[in-house]
Design a protein around this motif. Structure first.
Motif, mmCIF file in Angstrom:
data_model
loop_
_atom_site.group_PDB
_atom_site.id
_atom_site.type_symbol
_atom_site.label_atom_id
_atom_site.label_comp_id
_atom_site.label_asym_id
_atom_site.label_seq_id
_atom_site.Cartn_x
_atom_site.Cartn_y
_atom_site.Cartn_z
ATOM 1 N N LEU A 190 11.743 -5.077 1.207
ATOM 2 C CA LEU A 190 12.678 -3.968 1.359
ATOM 3 C C LEU A 190 14.130 -4.583 2.104
ATOM 4 C CD1 LEU A 190 10.545 -0.979 2.490
ATOM 5 C CD2 LEU A 190 11.837 -1.226 0.374
ATOM 6 N N LEU A 191 13.878 -5.523 2.971
ATOM 7 C CA LEU A 191 15.119 -5.973 3.640
ATOM 8 C C LEU A 191 15.810 -7.276 3.089
ATOM 9 C CD1 LEU A 191 14.350 -5.288 7.276
ATOM 10 C CD2 LEU A 191 16.195 -4.398 5.946
ATOM 11 N N ASP A 192 15.242 -7.595 1.770
ATOM 12 C CA ASP A 192 15.661 -8.742 0.969
ATOM 13 C C ASP A 192 16.952 -8.231 0.278
ATOM 14 O OD1 ASP A 192 16.392 -10.955 -0.748
ATOM 15 O OD2 ASP A 192 14.476 -11.362 -1.094
ATOM 16 N N PRO A 193 18.163 -8.513 0.630
ATOM 17 C CA PRO A 193 19.414 -8.355 -0.162
ATOM 18 C C PRO A 193 19.356 -8.725 -1.635
ATOM 19 C CG PRO A 193 20.086 -9.490 1.910
ATOM 20 C CD PRO A 193 18.710 -9.860 1.934
ATOM 21 N N GLY A 194 18.664 -9.689 -1.917
ATOM 22 C CA GLY A 194 18.714 -10.407 -3.357
ATOM 23 C C GLY A 194 17.624 -9.528 -4.203
ATOM 24 N N LEU A 199 14.110 -1.135 12.753
ATOM 25 C CA LEU A 199 12.900 -0.768 12.858
ATOM 26 C C LEU A 199 11.982 -2.087 12.780
ATOM 27 C CD1 LEU A 199 10.819 1.832 10.310
ATOM 28 C CD2 LEU A 199 9.980 -0.495 10.830
ATOM 29 N N ARG A 200 12.393 -3.235 12.074
ATOM 30 C CA ARG A 200 11.603 -4.218 12.153
ATOM 31 C C ARG A 200 11.864 -5.017 13.649
ATOM 32 N NH1 ARG A 200 12.598 -8.634 7.468
ATOM 33 N NH2 ARG A 200 15.047 -8.815 8.577
ATOM 34 N N ARG A 242 0.774 -1.168 -0.102
ATOM 35 C CA ARG A 242 0.108 -0.033 0.066
ATOM 36 C C ARG A 242 0.939 1.261 -0.222
ATOM 37 N NH1 ARG A 242 -3.468 2.212 4.440
ATOM 38 N NH2 ARG A 242 -2.442 1.002 5.792
ATOM 39 N N PRO A 243 0.593 2.360 -0.715
ATOM 40 C CA PRO A 243 1.319 3.338 -1.038
ATOM 41 C C PRO A 243 1.506 4.257 0.450
ATOM 42 C CG PRO A 243 0.235 3.388 -2.879
ATOM 43 C CD PRO A 243 -0.293 2.185 -1.870
ATOM 44 N N GLY A 244 2.546 4.818 0.816
ATOM 45 C CA GLY A 244 2.311 5.622 1.786
ATOM 46 C C GLY A 244 3.154 4.986 2.995
ATOM 47 N N ILE A 245 3.695 4.088 2.811
ATOM 48 C CA ILE A 245 4.496 3.142 3.931
ATOM 49 C C ILE A 245 5.639 3.883 5.025
ATOM 50 C CG2 ILE A 245 6.476 2.211 2.851
ATOM 51 C CD1 ILE A 245 5.648 -0.469 4.104
ATOM 52 N N GLN A 246 5.836 5.090 4.250
ATOM 53 C CA GLN A 246 7.083 5.739 5.198
ATOM 54 C C GLN A 246 6.221 6.183 6.548
ATOM 55 O OE1 GLN A 246 10.879 7.393 3.392
ATOM 56 N NE2 GLN A 246 10.891 6.506 5.188
ATOM 57 N N GLU A 252 0.431 -6.655 5.784
ATOM 58 C CA GLU A 252 0.785 -6.289 4.253
ATOM 59 C C GLU A 252 2.175 -5.248 4.481
ATOM 60 O OE1 GLU A 252 -1.817 -3.897 2.351
ATOM 61 O OE2 GLU A 252 -1.022 -4.092 0.404
ATOM 62 N N ASP A 253 2.212 -4.365 5.359
ATOM 63 C CA ASP A 253 3.247 -3.516 5.546
ATOM 64 C C ASP A 253 4.600 -4.352 6.161
ATOM 65 O OD1 ASP A 253 1.990 -1.419 4.670
ATOM 66 O OD2 ASP A 253 1.708 -0.469 6.573
ATOM 67 N N HIS A 254 4.326 -5.303 6.855
ATOM 68 C CA HIS A 254 5.477 -6.172 7.373
ATOM 69 C C HIS A 254 6.048 -7.084 6.178
ATOM 70 C CE1 HIS A 254 7.827 -8.716 10.025
ATOM 71 N NE2 HIS A 254 7.318 -7.709 10.972
ATOM 72 N N ALA A 255 5.016 -7.658 5.244
ATOM 73 C CA ALA A 255 5.640 -8.287 4.109
ATOM 74 C C ALA A 255 6.556 -7.232 3.250
ATOM 75 C CB ALA A 255 4.414 -8.793 3.402
#
Ligand SMILES: C[S@@+](CC[C@H](N)C(=O)[O-])C[C@H]1O[C@@H](n2cnc3c(N)ncnc32)[C@H](O)[C@@H]1O
Length: 298
Positions: free
Chosen positions: A267-271, A248-249, A176-180, A259-262
């Motif tokens: 974002l934290l998947d290096p690959g 943050l996580r 969903r947009p606006g996650i920041q 959804e935001d957790h996913a």
């Protein structure tokens, strides 16, 4: 990375109990990314002194690994600069940094648990504290104590408040947009719990100029400087954001919806091409606000 968020902490009941030693690398990297801003802060603070005033001793209270301590040593060549912190490992890092920069003898360290040790720090012409007062239960009492260390004509400056950093577009193509903004919201709640858990925690309206005025200082006010790193970011800034999002996580991830957790996991998947380490649109906009006041009327 923001003014007060993203701190590491231990898991369990004491989930806001911060382990500063594990934060050493992150604090130093953050300081290094912020170096252009920190140098401008030092210049601005120099202007708060009367022209004839000699700045001989500077205290950096809650110094962490001493990035600003060393900036002060460079900006105020006649001053002895003391890094004060409750975490010995961070003071070791400050000394090592001073050595690497050829500032031996100009930078010293002082292990001190605040606020108890405030009275033992000796007087100074400039007392600086960045993002440390908010880790003390009674912020007004802390400012009173810091102001009490000032020599006539001296300056107390604190980096507090400010704005949360921005590093992602509104719509990042996943979730969903606006996650920041939602990241900011869960970190704000974490911060509130962190403050409430502090020993002797006292609520106060965080009007920093007014608080500095109540601490007996004059000419109180603030200024804000911006760090503006456009996309594409270099690897150091990406690594910094990766660490920020990891913390943050760890600290506040449970408060995000599924959804935001996913999205955070991607974002934290290096690959992943959409991950913070690889996506082309990551940037860093970070505002540092400094509040200051002067001892005595100039
Ligand atoms: C968020 S870090 C800020 C570090 C650095 N000033 C900066 O701006 O990057 C907070 C620092 O305050 C120190 N600190 C927090 N609570 C403290 C206390 N009660 N006594 C002494 N130091 C403390 C921590 O060890 C840490 O280095």
């Amino acid at each position: 990375m923001t003014a007060h968020h993203g701190a590491g902490h231990r898991h369990g009941h004491q989930h806001t109990d911060i382990d500063w030693e594990v934060m050493a690398a992150q604090l130093e990297t953050n300081g290094e990314i912020q170096l252009p801003v920190l140098r401008r802060v030092a210049d601005r603070l120099r202007q708060l002194f009367a022209p004839e005033k000699e700045v001989r001793r500077i205290l950096d209270v809650g110094s962490g690994p001493g990035v600003m301590t060393c900036v002060f040593a460079e900006a105020f060549p006649a001053a002895e600069v003391v890094a004060v912190d409750g975490a010995p490992g961070l003071l070791d890092a400050a000394l090592a940094r001073a050595g690497r920069l050829g500032l031996d003898g100009r930078v010293t360290v002082r292990h001190a648990e605040l606020p108890a040790a405030l009275d033992d720090l000796g007087t100074a012409d400039l007392v600086w504290s960045s993002k440390a007062v908010h880790h003390l239960g009674d912020q007004q009492a802390a400012l009173n104590g810091l102001a009490g260390l000032l020599r006539p004509g001296g300056v107390l400056a604190v980096a507090e408040g400010g704005l949360p950093s921005r590093y992602l577009p509104r719509d990042i193509g996943i979730g969903r947009p606006g996650i920041q903004a939602r990241f900011d919201a869960v970190l704000e709640d974490w911060f509130t719990v962190m403050r409430a858990d502090l020993p002797g925690s006292v609520g106060v309206v965080e009007d920093w100029p007014a608080m500095l005025g109540r601490a007996g200082l004059s000419g109180t006010g603030g200024f804000t400087l911006l760090l503006d790193l456009p996309a594409p970011l270099d690897p150091a800034a990406r690594a910094f954001l990766y660490t920020h999002l990891t913390r943050l996580r760890d600290t506040a991830g449970e408060a995000l919806d599924v959804e935001d957790h996913a999205t955070l996991d991607v974002l934290l998947d290096p690959g992943a091409a959409e991950g913070i380490l690889r996506r082309p649109d990551a940037f860093l906009l970070s505002a540092t606000t400094v509040y200051a006041g002067v001892h005595g009327v100039r």
